[in-house]
Design a protein around this motif. Structure first.
Motif, PDB file in Angstrom:
ATOM      1  N   ASP A  81       0.822  -1.210   0.000  1.00 20.05           N
ATOM      2  CA  ASP A  81       0.000   0.000   0.000  1.00 20.05           C
ATOM      3  C   ASP A  81       0.855   1.259   0.000  1.00 20.05           C
ATOM      4  N   PHE A  82       1.884   1.286   0.883  1.00 25.03           N
ATOM      5  CA  PHE A  82       2.682   2.521   0.875  1.00 25.03           C
ATOM      6  C   PHE A  82       3.649   2.561  -0.308  1.00 25.03           C
ATOM      7  N   ASN A  83       4.038   1.395  -0.836  1.00 22.79           N
ATOM      8  CA  ASN A  83       4.835   1.400  -2.068  1.00 22.79           C
ATOM      9  C   ASN A  83       4.056   2.036  -3.218  1.00 22.79           C
ATOM     10  N   ASP A  84       2.783   1.654  -3.329  1.00 23.09           N
ATOM     11  CA  ASP A  84       1.943   2.193  -4.392  1.00 23.09           C
ATOM     12  C   ASP A  84       1.755   3.700  -4.240  1.00 23.09           C
ATOM     13  N   ALA A  85       1.558   4.148  -2.995  1.00 23.76           N
ATOM     14  CA  ALA A  85       1.384   5.583  -2.758  1.00 23.76           C
ATOM     15  C   ALA A  85       2.644   6.359  -3.150  1.00 23.76           C
ATOM     16  N   VAL A  86       3.806   5.795  -2.845  1.00 20.71           N
ATOM     17  CA  VAL A  86       5.062   6.448  -3.236  1.00 20.71           C
ATOM     18  C   VAL A  86       5.171   6.520  -4.754  1.00 20.71           C
ATOM     19  N   TYR A  87       4.866   5.414  -5.429  1.00 23.34           N
ATOM     20  CA  TYR A  87       4.947   5.415  -6.894  1.00 23.34           C
ATOM     21  C   TYR A  87       4.036   6.485  -7.496  1.00 23.34           C
ATOM     22  N   ARG A  88       2.887   6.715  -6.857  1.00 29.25           N
ATOM     23  CA  ARG A  88       1.953   7.736  -7.338  1.00 29.25           C
ATOM     24  C   ARG A  88       2.312   9.133  -6.835  1.00 29.25           C
ATOM     25  N   ASN A  89       3.448   9.241  -6.146  1.00 29.43           N
ATOM     26  CA  ASN A  89       3.923  10.513  -5.611  1.00 29.43           C
ATOM     27  C   ASN A  89       2.969  11.077  -4.559  1.00 29.43           C
ATOM     28  N   SER A  90       2.272  10.177  -3.863  1.00 31.62           N
ATOM     29  CA  SER A  90       1.334  10.582  -2.819  1.00 31.62           C
ATOM     30  C   SER A  90       1.974  10.298  -1.453  1.00 31.62           C
TER      31      SER A  90
ATOM     32  N   LEU B 156       2.707   8.132   4.221  1.00 31.15           N
ATOM     33  CA  LEU B 156       3.048   8.334   5.628  1.00 31.15           C
ATOM     34  C   LEU B 156       1.920   7.876   6.541  1.00 31.15           C
ATOM     35  N   ASP B 157       0.698   8.212   6.187  1.00 31.62           N
ATOM     36  CA  ASP B 157      -0.447   7.793   7.002  1.00 31.62           C
ATOM     37  C   ASP B 157      -0.546   6.272   7.054  1.00 31.62           C
ATOM     38  N   ILE B 158      -0.321   5.624   5.929  1.00 31.79           N
ATOM     39  CA  ILE B 158      -0.360   4.157   5.887  1.00 31.79           C
ATOM     40  C   ILE B 158       0.741   3.574   6.772  1.00 31.79           C
ATOM     41  N   LEU B 159       1.939   4.130   6.659  1.00 32.12           N
ATOM     42  CA  LEU B 159       3.080   3.618   7.420  1.00 32.12           C
ATOM     43  C   LEU B 159       2.877   3.789   8.917  1.00 32.12           C
ATOM     44  N   HIS B 160       2.339   4.925   9.325  1.00 28.03           N
ATOM     45  CA  HIS B 160       2.156   5.190  10.745  1.00 28.03           C
ATOM     46  C   HIS B 160       1.024   4.376  11.372  1.00 28.03           C
TER      47      HIS B 160
ATOM     48  N   THR C 129       0.882   1.258  11.464  1.00 25.29           N
ATOM     49  CA  THR C 129       1.455   0.048  12.050  1.00 25.29           C
ATOM     50  C   THR C 129       2.809   0.278  12.708  1.00 25.29           C
ATOM     51  N   ASN C 130       3.456   1.400  12.438  1.00 30.66           N
ATOM     52  CA  ASN C 130       4.817   1.626  12.915  1.00 30.66           C
ATOM     53  C   ASN C 130       4.923   3.013  13.523  1.00 30.66           C
ATOM     54  N   ASN C 131       5.179   3.066  14.826  1.00 31.92           N
ATOM     55  CA  ASN C 131       5.288   4.359  15.507  1.00 31.92           C
ATOM     56  C   ASN C 131       6.536   5.128  15.101  1.00 31.92           C
ATOM     57  N   PHE C 132       7.615   4.402  14.778  1.00 30.51           N
ATOM     58  CA  PHE C 132       8.902   5.063  14.575  1.00 30.51           C
ATOM     59  C   PHE C 132       9.620   4.539  13.328  1.00 30.51           C
ATOM     60  N   PRO C 133       9.078   4.788  12.144  1.00 31.95           N
ATOM     61  CA  PRO C 133       9.734   4.305  10.925  1.00 31.95           C
ATOM     62  C   PRO C 133      11.086   4.960  10.666  1.00 31.95           C
ATOM     63  N   GLU C 134      11.354   6.119  11.300  1.00 31.14           N
ATOM     64  CA  GLU C 134      12.672   6.733  11.146  1.00 31.14           C
ATOM     65  C   GLU C 134      13.758   5.897  11.819  1.00 31.14           C
ATOM     66  N   PHE C 135      13.376   5.073  12.809  1.00 28.64           N
ATOM     67  CA  PHE C 135      14.336   4.162  13.445  1.00 28.64           C
ATOM     68  C   PHE C 135      14.480   2.876  12.634  1.00 28.64           C
ATOM     69  N   THR C 136      13.351   2.255  12.303  1.00 27.12           N
ATOM     70  CA  THR C 136      13.420   0.994  11.557  1.00 27.12           C
ATOM     71  C   THR C 136      13.979   1.201  10.158  1.00 27.12           C
ATOM     72  N   GLY C 137      13.707   2.373   9.559  1.00 21.41           N
ATOM     73  CA  GLY C 137      14.219   2.653   8.222  1.00 21.41           C
ATOM     74  C   GLY C 137      15.728   2.784   8.173  1.00 21.41           C
TER      75      GLY C 137
ATOM     76  N   ILE D  84       9.860   7.938   3.305  1.00 14.30           N
ATOM     77  CA  ILE D  84       8.488   8.362   3.603  1.00 14.30           C
ATOM     78  C   ILE D  84       8.465   9.202   4.876  1.00 14.30           C
ATOM     79  N   VAL D  85       9.086   8.696   5.936  1.00 12.12           N
ATOM     80  CA  VAL D  85       9.021   9.408   7.209  1.00 12.12           C
ATOM     81  C   VAL D  85       9.872  10.675   7.175  1.00 12.12           C
ATOM     82  N   GLU D  86      10.991  10.652   6.445  1.00 19.94           N
ATOM     83  CA  GLU D  86      11.792  11.867   6.336  1.00 19.94           C
ATOM     84  C   GLU D  86      11.042  12.956   5.569  1.00 19.94           C
ATOM     85  N   LYS D  87      10.290  12.549   4.555  1.00 18.56           N
ATOM     86  CA  LYS D  87       9.443  13.500   3.834  1.00 18.56           C
ATOM     87  C   LYS D  87       8.392  14.081   4.784  1.00 18.56           C
ATOM     88  N   GLY D  88       7.864  13.240   5.672  1.00 16.71           N
ATOM     89  CA  GLY D  88       6.870  13.696   6.628  1.00 16.71           C
ATOM     90  C   GLY D  88       7.400  14.762   7.565  1.00 16.71           C
TER      91      GLY D  88
END
Length: 487
Positions: A66-75, A80-84, A86-94, A123-127
């Protein structure tokens, strides 16, 4: 999802690194940014699998297609909403996760897998860049008070989830700054501490109270925890594994975490460098081939070590999967980290037998013997020393990166908590200990593990604590899949 047949059109790309000669001069992160077009293309490589195994490979259950598709569509905001969710801290896991999701990516059967971890980081850095990540304090409070002991990724995830449910959350940390091993175990060149601080500002604005310099059971009596309606223990598995051989008491034989945490405190300016914990001008041997050993290698090279050698008791892994290790299971293959690339001699199937001192009681060498693992279908592999393979290695500093035996016993003993067969705090399926209002999560419950598991456990325990306090919970909980992932 993504672009139809995009995996045939676009090649896998991940971040490149600054040259070794430049990056070993400092302790900052050293990745080069991917272009916007490259990132969109990486999202387009996702295959829209009928069964996305990446979901099961990820302990958090991230909604990866889902978030891969959103990135491809430049959305990016949608991603970011999709990623958050399930994951509180994607800046750490990324930055830090070994990406079991990529190991389970279906594309990985025939081609390099989708660059999921890299996409997640961007995604999270863009956020943060766009100001989309802002505090969301709860609209109302329940009046229930929860103590979280430990401020690593598990404790922080539990705290944020419980705060979102409206409970009053206090996080206790024995160190002088919040973050646990994120702060004092992970080198700054892998995780700049500003990345932690910007997230902590969000958590504080949401209403979480942080109490650093507070060691529960030492300078804060466990009886005072009775003020809280529930307690979450998330202090990690910090009991270090020793190497009980002759000479192990020498002061130049150092535990990896003492070495790494001291360096992080030097970088933050809270302590001054000391010669005993410096690799400058020394021949260094790192015993242990995991991520912690790799971090010691990178830090030693930045200190200016004369040489760095890495011992691993296991055989050298194969470069490709074997028939006994098929997709989608975690690949037990040779991993070469950025720190390995900076300069190290890697030696496999070797056992350290003795540390040798000079006439002044200083470490001057160590002795090893080569080993092999004899397999028997009915028993675990047995270690056998190879006669005549003894060798002496000159060294001035040894770093023990041997992992951890489990959580320290202070809290379990003072709270009369039961332990399991692995010395972890014992819980039921709801993360609840033998004391009804005390729960535990992360490494204290499952043993030494990955950051992605820590965050997952923090989210899970929050659900169960909320349900215990309120009789129900709207906090999400991950459905358990059948696909084993790396621990």
């Amino acid at each position: 999802m993504g672009k139809l047949r995009g995996f045939l059109e676009f090649e896998r790309k991940v971040e490149e690194y600054l040259p070794v000669k430049d990056r070993v001069k400092h302790y900052q992160e050293f990745t080069k940014d991917l272009s916007k077009q490259s990132l969109l293309e990486q999202g387009g490589r996702c295959m829209s699998c009928g069964i996305p195994f990446c979901h099961s490979g990820c302990p958090l259950g991230n909604l990866i297609p889902d978030f891969n598709d959103a990135v491809y569509r430049n959305s990016w905001k949608e991603a970011l909403d999709i990623l958050h969710t399930t994951n509180n801290f994607p800046e750490f896991t990324g930055r830090l996760c070994p990406a079991p999701c990529e190991a389970a990516c279906v594309l990985g059967i025939i081609k390099p897998p989708v660059s999921i971890e890299t996409i997640e980081k961007y995604i999270v850095e863009k956020g943060f860049e766009k100001g989309w990540i802002v505090p969301h304090p709860p609209s109302k409070r329940t009046g229930k008070k929860v103590a979280v002991v430990g401020s690593g990724p598990s404790g922080l995830a539990a705290a944020q989830q419980l705060n979102r449910a409206g409970h009053l959350v206090t996080v206790f940390e024995r160190d002088s700054n919040i973050g646990g091993l994120l702060r004092y175990g992970i080198p700054n060149f892998k995780l700049d501490k500003n990345i932690i601080d910007r997230r902590l500002k969000i958590l504080e604005a949401e209403g979480i109270i942080f109490r650093p310099n507070t060691h529960i059971g030492v300078d804060f009596q466990v009886e005072e925890l009775g003020y809280f309606d529930a307690v979450v223990l998330a202090g990690g598995a910090t009991q270090k594994r020793e190497l009980p051989i002759e000479g192990s008491e020498l002061e130049e034989v150092i535990q990896a975490m003492a070495f790494l945490s001291h360096q992080n405190k030097v970088v933050e300016g809270s302590v001054k460098p000391i010669e005993r914990l410096s690799a400058k001008g020394k021949h260094v041997i790192v015993i242990g081939g995991g991520d912690t050993g790799s971090d010691c290698i990178g830090t030693s090279n930045r200190h200016g070590a004369l040489s760095v050698t890495n011992f691993e008791i296991m055989p050298m892994p194969p470069k490709e999967r074997t028939r006994e290790n098929p997709w989608p299971y975690w690949p037990f293959t040779l991993k070469t980290s950025s720190s390995h690339q900076e300069g190290v001699v890697r030696t496999f199937s070797v056992l350290t037998k003795e540390f040798i001192s000079d006439k002044n009681g200083k470490l001057k060498a160590l002795k090893t013997v080569d080993v092999k693992w004899e397999k028997n279908d009915e028993e675990p592999p047995k270690l056998k020393e190879i006669k005549g393979s003894e060798k002496e290695w000159s060294c001035n500093l040894v770093l023990l990166a041997l992992g951890f035996k489990g959580p320290e016993k202070t809290l379990s003993e003072k709270l009369n908590l039961e332990l399991d067969n692995h010395s972890n705090i014992k819980t039921d399926k709801n993360y609840q200990t033998n004391i009804p209002n005390i729960f535990t999560a992360g490494d204290m419950r499952r043993g030494q593990s990955l950051i992605v598991w820590a965050i997952s456990e923090g989210r899970e325990v929050a659900h169960h604590v909320d349900k215990y306090l309120m009789g129900y919970s709207d906090l999400p909980i991950k459905e358990k899949g059948d696909l084993p992932t790396v621990n």
